[in-house]
Write a protein that holds these residues in place. Structure first.
Motif, PDB file in Angstrom:
ATOM      1  N   GLY A  84       0.798  -1.222   0.000  1.00 43.50           N
ATOM      2  CA  GLY A  84       0.000   0.000   0.000  1.00 43.50           C
ATOM      3  C   GLY A  84       0.827   1.266   0.000  1.00 43.50           C
ATOM      4  N   GLY A  85       2.148   1.146  -0.174  1.00 41.72           N
ATOM      5  CA  GLY A  85       2.998   2.328  -0.175  1.00 41.72           C
ATOM      6  C   GLY A  85       3.291   2.887   1.199  1.00 41.72           C
ATOM      7  N   HIS A  86       2.932   2.140   2.271  1.00 43.83           N
ATOM      8  CA  HIS A  86       3.197   2.591   3.627  1.00 43.83           C
ATOM      9  C   HIS A  86       4.650   2.293   4.009  1.00 43.83           C
ATOM     10  CE1 HIS A  86      -1.131   2.972   3.953  1.00 43.83           C
ATOM     11  NE2 HIS A  86      -1.270   1.700   3.649  1.00 43.83           N
ATOM     12  N   GLU A  93      -2.090  10.304   7.854  1.00 42.64           N
ATOM     13  CA  GLU A  93      -3.498  10.433   7.517  1.00 42.64           C
ATOM     14  C   GLU A  93      -4.033   9.188   6.823  1.00 42.64           C
ATOM     15  OE1 GLU A  93      -5.756  13.656   7.839  1.00 42.64           O
ATOM     16  OE2 GLU A  93      -4.464  13.042   9.496  1.00 42.64           O
ATOM     17  N   CYS A  94      -3.201   8.116   6.736  1.00 42.82           N
ATOM     18  CA  CYS A  94      -3.640   6.875   6.107  1.00 42.82           C
ATOM     19  C   CYS A  94      -4.138   5.918   7.178  1.00 42.82           C
ATOM     20  CB  CYS A  94      -2.488   6.250   5.313  1.00 42.82           C
ATOM     21  SG  CYS A  94      -1.067   5.797   6.350  1.00 42.82           S
ATOM     22  N   ASP A  95      -4.461   4.678   6.768  1.00 44.85           N
ATOM     23  CA  ASP A  95      -5.028   3.709   7.713  1.00 44.85           C
ATOM     24  C   ASP A  95      -3.973   2.792   8.317  1.00 44.85           C
ATOM     25  OD1 ASP A  95      -4.416   2.350   5.425  1.00 44.85           O
ATOM     26  OD2 ASP A  95      -6.287   1.217   5.302  1.00 44.85           O
ATOM     27  N   PRO A 153       6.513   9.613   3.591  1.00 48.80           N
ATOM     28  CA  PRO A 153       6.389  11.068   3.392  1.00 48.80           C
ATOM     29  C   PRO A 153       5.066  11.489   2.763  1.00 48.80           C
ATOM     30  CG  PRO A 153       8.601  10.344   2.835  1.00 48.80           C
ATOM     31  CD  PRO A 153       7.808   9.099   3.109  1.00 48.80           C
ATOM     32  N   ALA A 154       4.539  10.687   1.836  1.00 49.77           N
ATOM     33  CA  ALA A 154       3.301  11.062   1.157  1.00 49.77           C
ATOM     34  C   ALA A 154       2.068  10.889   2.037  1.00 49.77           C
ATOM     35  CB  ALA A 154       3.132  10.234  -0.116  1.00 49.77           C
ATOM     36  N   HIS A 155       2.228  10.215   3.182  1.00 50.83           N
ATOM     37  CA  HIS A 155       1.060   9.895   4.009  1.00 50.83           C
ATOM     38  C   HIS A 155       0.979  10.720   5.294  1.00 50.83           C
ATOM     39  CE1 HIS A 155       0.739   5.596   2.109  1.00 50.83           C
ATOM     40  NE2 HIS A 155       0.676   6.583   1.228  1.00 50.83           N
ATOM     41  N   VAL A 156       1.947  11.591   5.549  1.00 53.46           N
ATOM     42  CA  VAL A 156       1.935  12.362   6.794  1.00 53.46           C
ATOM     43  C   VAL A 156       1.657  13.839   6.498  1.00 53.46           C
ATOM     44  CG1 VAL A 156       3.535  10.774   7.939  1.00 53.46           C
ATOM     45  CG2 VAL A 156       4.441  12.783   6.753  1.00 53.46           C
ATOM     46  N   ASP A 157       1.146  14.523   7.501  1.00 48.53           N
ATOM     47  CA  ASP A 157       0.884  15.955   7.345  1.00 48.53           C
ATOM     48  C   ASP A 157       0.980  16.618   8.714  1.00 48.53           C
ATOM     49  OD1 ASP A 157       0.379  18.246   5.900  1.00 48.53           O
ATOM     50  OD2 ASP A 157      -1.351  17.380   4.861  1.00 48.53           O
ATOM     51  N   ASP A 158       1.251  17.946   8.713  1.00 48.37           N
ATOM     52  CA  ASP A 158       1.304  18.681   9.976  1.00 48.37           C
ATOM     53  C   ASP A 158      -0.070  19.273  10.272  1.00 48.37           C
ATOM     54  OD1 ASP A 158       1.169  20.703   8.116  1.00 48.37           O
ATOM     55  OD2 ASP A 158       2.931  21.798   8.844  1.00 48.37           O
ATOM     56  N   GLU A 159      -0.172  20.021  11.374  1.00 44.45           N
ATOM     57  CA  GLU A 159      -1.483  20.518  11.803  1.00 44.45           C
ATOM     58  C   GLU A 159      -2.139  21.433  10.774  1.00 44.45           C
ATOM     59  OE1 GLU A 159      -1.330  22.092  15.736  1.00 44.45           O
ATOM     60  OE2 GLU A 159      -0.781  20.188  16.649  1.00 44.45           O
ATOM     61  N   PRO A 160      -1.426  22.440  10.208  1.00 47.71           N
ATOM     62  CA  PRO A 160      -2.086  23.283   9.197  1.00 47.71           C
ATOM     63  C   PRO A 160      -2.523  22.492   7.969  1.00 47.71           C
ATOM     64  CG  PRO A 160      -0.101  24.345  10.032  1.00 47.71           C
ATOM     65  CD  PRO A 160      -0.078  22.950  10.553  1.00 47.71           C
ATOM     66  N   GLY A 161      -1.692  21.524   7.566  1.00 43.18           N
ATOM     67  CA  GLY A 161      -2.042  20.719   6.396  1.00 43.18           C
ATOM     68  C   GLY A 161      -3.287  19.888   6.638  1.00 43.18           C
ATOM     69  N   ARG A 162      -3.353  19.258   7.846  1.00 46.40           N
ATOM     70  CA  ARG A 162      -4.533  18.461   8.160  1.00 46.40           C
ATOM     71  C   ARG A 162      -5.787  19.338   8.198  1.00 46.40           C
ATOM     72  NH1 ARG A 162      -1.003  16.133  11.806  1.00 46.40           N
ATOM     73  NH2 ARG A 162      -1.853  17.299  13.561  1.00 46.40           N
ATOM     74  N   ARG A 163      -5.661  20.515   8.814  1.00 44.29           N
ATOM     75  CA  ARG A 163      -6.838  21.398   8.921  1.00 44.29           C
ATOM     76  C   ARG A 163      -7.285  21.874   7.540  1.00 44.29           C
ATOM     77  NH1 ARG A 163      -9.476  23.789  12.964  1.00 44.29           N
ATOM     78  NH2 ARG A 163     -10.778  25.578  12.408  1.00 44.29           N
TER      79      ARG A 163
END
Length: 295
Positions: free
Chosen positions: A174-176, A221-223, A230-240
């Motif tokens: 799954g690219g994880h 942000e994945c399951d 790197p493609a599956h993580v985000d910081d607080e502003p990005g998530r919001r």
């Protein structure tokens, strides 16, 4: 006047189908990328019973009986894995739970590695990772040869935190990216130290993708639990930002300026993965009260 009835969830039918198949709220939320609260609400709305805890139990391996028979005969875990295809963790658990002792059946000595001499020449001066990278050989083979030679482990020397990070991740389906290094706390959060300083594996993954330092906490942000791709993580502003876009697509109005307890939502406002708004300060206070009640 009664309020306008809420619109049905856009994935309500898929959620109901999975709930009726016996999945837990968390399993449905992870599969469909929706909030657990939304799934729980749909379960309550349609009167779908909760999954009994007995269903949480790990199902036995398809070759469970064969594994037990080989353990009883005294075979090593590695040999049982070769014969059955089961992973070593499953075999070790069966050995422990079944009360089987140490293996008694010896297997033939493994063949000498094609680059055995080159590996042995580097064991006293380089780490397993460095030897693996330099010679293009499997790290497990280097570890085995080091163990056979009786040469102490040499800590790896990395020029940057990113190099150390790269040595402690493994790609899965799954690219994880799975974190192979140290973890901390009850949630098993990935952690790393580089030159006597703490470094966030998820933060490094975020910087590799964006080229900048993250703002606030970085999460996947994945399951996949604690994924550090790197493609599956985000910081607080990005998530919001992503969750606000999701609210806009759903046509959900913006949250109020304050919550019902008067907390400023410009500072404390948070959004669930499905875009549901909540107050971070209220949630923090609730956790503190719960801890005080159990103390």
């Amino acid at each position: 006047m009664p309020g306008r009835p809420l619109d049905p969830h856009p994935q309500e039918q898929q959620i109901r189908t999975l709930l009726n198949e016996g999945l837990t709220n968390t399993a449905v939320a992870r599969r469909l990328y929706v909030g657990v609260r939304a799934v729980a609400g749909i379960r309550d709305k349609h009167g779908i019973p909760q999954v009994p805890r007995s269903a949480y139990r790990r199902q036995p391996h398809p070759k469970h009986r064969e594994i037990l028979a080989l353990l009883d005969e005294g075979y090593r875990d590695a040999e049982i894995r070769r014969r059955t295809g089961a992973d070593v963790g499953t075999i070790a658990r069966a050995r422990r739970e079944g009360g089987f002792g140490r293996p008694t059946v010896t297997t033939r000595k493994p063949r000498q590695h094609p680059r055995d001499a080159e590996i042995r020449a580097r064991l006293r001066h380089a780490s397993n990772h460095q030897i693996s990278e330099e010679l293009g050989v499997d790290r497990a083979a280097v570890r085995r040869i080091r163990r056979e030679a009786g040469i102490a482990y040499v800590p790896p020397r990395f020029a940057t935190a990113e190099e150390k990070w790269a040595s402690l991740v493994r790609e899965v389906d799954g690219g994880h990216l799975e974190w192979l290094g140290e973890r901390a706390g009850r949630s098993s959060t990935p952690v790393m130290r580089f030159r006597e300083r703490s470094a966030s594996p998820a933060g490094i993954a975020f910087k590799k993708r964006t080229g900048r330092d993250p703002v606030g906490q970085v999460r996947a942000e994945c399951d996949y639990p604690h994924c550090v791709a790197p493609a599956h993580v985000d910081d607080e502003p990005g998530r919001r930002r992503l969750r606000e876009q999701l609210r806009a697509i759903k046509g959900v109005p913006a949250p109020g300026e304050t919550c019902r307890h008067g907390h400023d939502q410009a500072e404390h406002g948070r959004l669930e993965q499905d875009g549901t708004a909540y107050c971070g300060a209220c949630k923090r206070d609730q956790k503190r009260a719960a801890r005080a009640n159990t103390a």
